[in-house]
Design a protein around this motif. Sequence first.
Motif, mmCIF file in Angstrom:
data_model
loop_
_atom_site.group_PDB
_atom_site.id
_atom_site.type_symbol
_atom_site.label_atom_id
_atom_site.label_comp_id
_atom_site.label_asym_id
_atom_site.label_seq_id
_atom_site.Cartn_x
_atom_site.Cartn_y
_atom_site.Cartn_z
ATOM 1 N N SER A 60 -1.298 -16.260 4.593
ATOM 2 C CA SER A 60 -2.707 -15.770 4.584
ATOM 3 C C SER A 60 -3.459 -15.099 3.870
ATOM 4 C CB SER A 60 -2.283 -14.441 6.257
ATOM 5 O OG SER A 60 -1.494 -15.118 7.187
ATOM 6 N N VAL A 61 -2.496 -14.922 2.748
ATOM 7 C CA VAL A 61 -3.361 -14.454 1.134
ATOM 8 C C VAL A 61 -3.757 -15.790 1.013
ATOM 9 C CG1 VAL A 61 -3.040 -13.068 -0.935
ATOM 10 C CG2 VAL A 61 -1.813 -12.151 1.713
ATOM 11 N N GLY A 82 -2.960 -19.093 15.004
ATOM 12 C CA GLY A 82 -3.635 -18.472 14.260
ATOM 13 C C GLY A 82 -4.245 -18.907 12.178
ATOM 14 N N LEU A 83 -4.774 -18.186 12.095
ATOM 15 C CA LEU A 83 -4.947 -18.399 10.918
ATOM 16 C C LEU A 83 -4.241 -18.437 10.067
ATOM 17 C CD1 LEU A 83 -7.052 -17.309 8.557
ATOM 18 C CD2 LEU A 83 -5.992 -15.434 8.261
ATOM 19 N N PRO A 84 -2.793 -18.536 9.552
ATOM 20 C CA PRO A 84 -1.989 -19.037 9.515
ATOM 21 C C PRO A 84 -1.633 -20.372 9.709
ATOM 22 C CG PRO A 84 -0.466 -16.548 9.451
ATOM 23 C CD PRO A 84 -2.055 -17.092 10.692
ATOM 24 N N GLY A 85 -2.145 -20.655 10.626
ATOM 25 C CA GLY A 85 -1.842 -22.144 11.164
ATOM 26 C C GLY A 85 -3.002 -23.365 10.405
ATOM 27 N N ALA A 86 -4.159 -22.685 9.994
ATOM 28 C CA ALA A 86 -5.266 -23.612 10.112
ATOM 29 C C ALA A 86 -4.513 -22.955 8.310
ATOM 30 C CB ALA A 86 -6.835 -22.244 9.994
ATOM 31 N N ALA A 87 -3.653 -22.624 7.386
ATOM 32 C CA ALA A 87 -3.979 -22.333 6.162
ATOM 33 C C ALA A 87 -2.722 -23.600 6.573
ATOM 34 C CB ALA A 87 -3.371 -20.823 6.118
ATOM 35 N N ALA A 88 -1.824 -23.787 7.163
ATOM 36 C CA ALA A 88 -1.291 -24.909 6.897
ATOM 37 C C ALA A 88 -1.451 -26.260 7.153
ATOM 38 C CB ALA A 88 -0.180 -24.682 8.046
#
Length: 424
Positions: free
Chosen positions: A236-237, A353-359
Motif C-alpha cells: 500500500s506504500v 482492495g488497494l493492495p490487491g490492485a498493487a499486486a
Amino acid sequence: MKPPEHLTVRSPEDILGFIPHSLGYWPADSLVAMTMHGKRLGATLRLDLPGPATLADPRAYARTVRDYLAADIDADGALLAIFTNDGWSEQPGTYQGLIDALEARLGASGMTVRDAWYVGDTYWRDAHCTDLACCPARGKSVQAIRDSMLNAEMVYRGSSVGPSPENGTRPVAAVSDEERAAVLASEAAWAAQLDRRRGSREQFGILLDLWESVLTNDAGHLLPANDVAFLRASLSVPAWRDAVLVMAAAGTPAALAGAEAFGIFEPGSALAPVGPVRPGHGTAGEADGTSRAEAAVAGRCPGSGDAARIETSAGRDVPGYGEVLLGLEPYIPAWDRLNSLDAVMAQLSAYGGLPGAAALTGRGWIAWCRGRGSYAAAYLGQALEDVPGYRLAELMLELVRRGTICGWAARKEAAWRRFEPDAA
C-alpha cells in the motif's frame, strides 16, 4: 527458463502445438509470428487480427509485425499462423492478402517466411497448399495438433495451456469469509504500524529482508495469513511497492540505493521496525505523491534516460529504478526471483482492495517484462477495475497499448523463456 534439454520439432503439427504452450493459451482471432535462427525457433509474437479496413491495405500492419520481429536481430526466417474460423477455407481466402504483405515485408528484411498456416477451432491447413489430395479445403483435424509428439512432451514436462488472458488471469482462491476477514483485520493493524514508519530506513531494510526471504523460500507455498497481511500492507506504500519490484529484478542493493537517492528516509526515526516473526528473523510486530515507478514509466524519473545510474555509498554502480522498471538494467534480470514474485503476488491479489490492485499491477509488470502483452493488459485492466485511477497500472497499460517492448524482452539473451526448442 530453459529446459534441461532441447525440444525437437518434427512436423507442422509440432510447431502449431508449441504455440499455445509458448503463449500459455490457445489464441483466437490472432496472428502468431515466430522467428527462426536457421532451423531453430526463436521469439513468438501474437497480435490481434486486423479488421476489414486494414485487410484492404495490410502494408502498415505488416510493417508493425516486421518492427516487432526485428528485435530478434539474429533471425533469418519466420513462420506465420493465423488462428481464426473466418474465411480461410475460401480461395484465395480472406487473409491471403495479409499473408502476401507479411511475406513481402519480412522477406525484404531478411526474414523469409518459410511456412504459413490457418488454424481454426476444428480444422487447420497450410496457407499455400492447393492440392486437395493432401490439403482438403476444410483442412485437417485440429486433434492432430493436440496429439502431436511435441505437445505430449510439453505436457509431460509440466507445461499446460490455460484459458485466454481475458478469461483466466484473475486468481480463484479458496478463501473462506472467516479467513478473508482475519487477513484484512491483520492487514489493517499492520498498515497502522507501518504508516508511522514510512521514513524509517531500518523498517525499509526489514521489509526487503522479509520479501527476499519469501521469494527465496516460500514462493511455491501458501503463505501464513499473518505474512499475507503484512506483505499486502507493505504494497500500500508506493515507494515500498516500487522497491519490491526493483529488488526482485535487480537485487537489494539497487532497491536500497534508489530509495536513498530519492530521499524517502527521514533521519532520527525513533520507532523500532515491525514485521512478522519468521525463522532467522528477530523482528516482531508491535504521503507519497508520484512514486518512483510511476515517474519512471511516465519518463520523468531521474533513474531513467540520461540520468541513468546511482552510485552507492560503497562506490558500486547499480541500476536506477527507471532503468529496472523499463527493463534496461540489469543486463539480465533475476528471472528466478521475478517468477517467485509473480507467484506471491497471485496470492496477495486474491483479497482485493488497494493492495490487491498493487499486486495485480506487479503481475502486469512481470508479464510485460516477459514479453506477454496480452497477460499484462489483462492484469493491469483488472487492477483498474478494482481500484479505478490506480496510477502505476494506468501508466503501464498505456505502455502495453502503445506496443512498447520491455528492454529484456527485446534481447534474446535476456528474455524470459519457458523452453527453447530446436527444429530438426
